[in-house]
Write an enzyme that holds these catalytic residues in place. Structure first.
Site, short mmCIF file in Angstrom:
data_model
loop_
_atom_site.label_atom_id
_atom_site.label_comp_id
_atom_site.label_asym_id
_atom_site.label_seq_id
_atom_site.Cartn_x
_atom_site.Cartn_y
_atom_site.Cartn_z
N SER A 196 6.23 35.98 25.06
CA SER A 196 5.79 34.62 24.54
C SER A 196 6.78 33.69 24.14
O SER A 196 7.89 33.88 23.86
CB SER A 196 4.97 35.35 23.22
OG SER A 196 4.73 33.95 22.34
N TYR A 204 6.34 40.16 14.67
CA TYR A 204 5.51 40.17 15.86
C TYR A 204 6.49 39.39 16.98
O TYR A 204 6.67 40.02 18.24
CB TYR A 204 4.20 39.16 16.06
CG TYR A 204 3.88 38.58 17.28
CD1 TYR A 204 3.37 39.42 18.16
CD2 TYR A 204 4.19 37.28 17.47
CE1 TYR A 204 2.94 39.05 19.56
CE2 TYR A 204 3.63 36.89 18.67
CZ TYR A 204 3.03 37.56 19.77
OH TYR A 204 2.95 37.14 20.91
N LYS A 257 8.48 41.15 20.66
CA LYS A 257 8.54 40.54 21.97
C LYS A 257 10.22 40.35 22.45
O LYS A 257 10.56 40.76 23.64
CB LYS A 257 7.77 39.11 21.99
CG LYS A 257 6.44 39.33 21.75
CD LYS A 257 5.75 39.65 22.97
CE LYS A 257 4.22 39.92 22.89
NZ LYS A 257 3.69 41.02 23.93
C1 UD1 Z 1 0.63 31.08 17.45
C2 UD1 Z 1 1.81 32.02 16.80
C3 UD1 Z 1 2.85 32.42 17.97
C4 UD1 Z 1 2.21 33.11 19.06
C5 UD1 Z 1 0.92 32.28 19.48
C6 UD1 Z 1 0.02 33.08 20.52
C7 UD1 Z 1 2.20 31.48 14.48
C8 UD1 Z 1 2.96 30.78 13.44
N1 UD1 Z 1 2.53 31.27 15.89
O1 UD1 Z 1 1.39 29.94 17.98
O2 UD1 Z 1 3.73 33.51 17.39
O3 UD1 Z 1 2.62 33.34 20.19
O4 UD1 Z 1 0.16 31.78 18.38
O5 UD1 Z 1 -1.23 32.40 20.91
O6 UD1 Z 1 1.19 31.84 14.04
N2 UD1 Z 1 -3.33 24.72 13.66
C9 UD1 Z 1 -4.04 23.94 12.93
N3 UD1 Z 1 -5.14 24.60 12.18
C10 UD1 Z 1 -5.52 25.86 12.78
C11 UD1 Z 1 -4.84 26.66 13.79
C12 UD1 Z 1 -3.68 26.05 14.19
O7 UD1 Z 1 -3.90 22.84 12.59
O8 UD1 Z 1 -6.66 26.37 12.28
C13 UD1 Z 1 -2.30 24.24 14.32
C14 UD1 Z 1 -0.99 24.91 14.18
O9 UD1 Z 1 -0.22 24.19 12.94
C15 UD1 Z 1 -0.05 24.53 15.54
C16 UD1 Z 1 -1.21 24.28 16.44
O10 UD1 Z 1 -2.45 24.12 15.78
O11 UD1 Z 1 0.59 23.12 15.30
C17 UD1 Z 1 -1.28 25.37 17.27
O12 UD1 Z 1 -1.47 26.69 16.62
P1 UD1 Z 1 -1.93 28.08 17.32
O13 UD1 Z 1 -2.91 27.90 18.07
O14 UD1 Z 1 -1.94 29.12 16.00
O15 UD1 Z 1 -0.70 28.53 18.10
P2 UD1 Z 1 1.05 28.33 17.80
O16 UD1 Z 1 1.37 28.37 16.50
O17 UD1 Z 1 1.79 27.50 18.67
#
Ligand code: UD1
Length: 357
Positions: free
Chosen positions: A124, A148, A152
């Protein structure tokens, strides 16, 4: 010769099974259904018209897993199985270390014993932690920020040590950016347990009316509109990357690491807007506090995969939104059937019940 897929019933695993079957590979899936359902494999079989040899096994059960190696002619392994919830890993680190790392060691020991030395490993972009600069190349500094991510990173290091101890191993390590989307049929897709942690499944649950509104984590990042930027990649593009990574290790020795991303970043607000345009469904949201551990911007330099695997992500953010929505709207509660499988069994679309021995 067959390809063993651990965690093949999961989101990325099931899409990879489809691509492998369509390429003519014979596959054996091992899964414990800790975060997936038998129904996904049944649908993979329906989509492809092919049979899947299946074993319900927890990889920590070495003796049961050994039987799979004894009873089959395995040529290579694609290893997806593992726990993946960041928050849960902070609360239960030992569970994560045991499930992800011990199981990989058991798997590799058996591979070594049965002289199956070709492995594609599901890593990842989380191994890059807070990136110092973007786009992120494979040589960028590594720093996992939670248990997590450390599992990896540690597995990547274990695999490198394994290769250096025995250069007959051929290993592809794939660092995924943010997989979303679903098979364009709408038959298979992401089916998270409980309230989703990740952006796209949260959006689709809001769209389908099961969650009230999206919370956007922070609006003061130094990005185009202040919300976090990520490299979203369609799961079918990602799945095709696995087929090419497998081809690579069939042809050449060594250990290879590849970013699988599009090389383009989209902010949370851009994803919301792309989703609304692609689907016509409005997503209510509110801005909340940033989530701890979130980077402002993260996107890949995918050129190594393009050059060495001849892989390129073809699908657009529009495709990703449309396909995520097709899956979610046709399956508002995900995979709902929960049939018991014979163990082991051959899965075919209409019926799970062909005994395998
Ligand atoms: C997350 C994990 C990462 C993992 C990946 C798997 C965290 C901190 N990181 O990545 O370790 O490998 O998922 O797919 O959890 N966001 C919102 N609202 C939400 C959800 C997300 O605003 O309800 C934003 C987040 O702040 C981020 C973006 O959307 O900017 C993407 O978030 P997400 O889909 O959770 O992915 P990652 O954080 O990149």
């Amino acid at each position: 010769m067959e390809i063993l897929i651990t965690g093949g019933a999961g989101f990325i695993g099931s899409h990879t099974c489809v691509e492998l079957l369509n390429e003519g590979y014979e596959i054996i899936v091992v899964d414990n259904f800790s975060n997936s359902k038998p129904e996904s494999l049944k649908r993979v079989s329906k989509l492809t018209g092919k049979l899947i040899k299946f074993y319900q096994i927890d990889l920590l059960k070495q003796d049961l897993l050994e039987k799979v190696f004894q009873d089959n002619q395995i040529e290579a392994v694609i290893h997806f199985a593992g726990l993946k919830a960041v928050g849960e890993s902070v609360n239960f680190p030992l569970k994560y270390y045991e499930n992800n790392i011990t199981s990989t060691i058991i798997l590799c020991e058996l591979m070594q014993k049965y002289k199956v030395k070709k492995l594609v490993f599901s890593s990842s972009a989380t191994v890059y932690g807070m990136p110092e600069k973007v786009p992120i190349s494979e040589g960028s500094p590594l720093k996992a920020l939670n248990p997590y991510g450390r599992t990896k990173l540690m597995i990547e290091e274990i695999l490198q040590d394994l290769y250096f101890s025995d250069t007959e191993w051929r290993i592809s390590i794939l660092r995924y950016f943010n997989p979303i989307g679903a098979h364009e049929s709408g038959e298979i897709g992401e089916d998270p347990n409980g309230i989703p942690n990740n952006l796209m499944p949260y959006i689709t649950k809001v769209a389908v009316g099961q969650l009230e509104e999206l919370q956007i984590y922070g609006k003061d990042y130094s990005t185009i509109d202040g919300t976090g930027v990520r490299d979203y990649i369609h799961v079918v593009d990602l799945a095709q990357g696995h087929v090419l990574a497998l081809d690579k290790i069939k042809k050449s020795t060594g250990i290879h690491i590849f970013n699988l991303g599009t090389g383009k970043g989209y902010s949370v607000l851009e994803v919301v807007s792309a989703f609304e345009t692609a689907t016509g469904v409005k997503i209510p949201f509110k801005i909340t506090q940033p989530r701890s551990g979130d980077a402002a911007i993260c996107y890949a330099n995918p050129l190594k995969a393009e050059k060495e695997l001849n892989w390129i992500a073809k699908k657009t953010i529009h495709d990703m939104c449309e396909d995520s929505w097709r899956w979610q709207s046709r399956n508002p509660n995900g995979y709902t059937k929960n049939e018991e499988l014979k163990n082991p069994c051959l899965i075919q679309s209409e019926d799970f019940l062909i005994p395998n021995n």
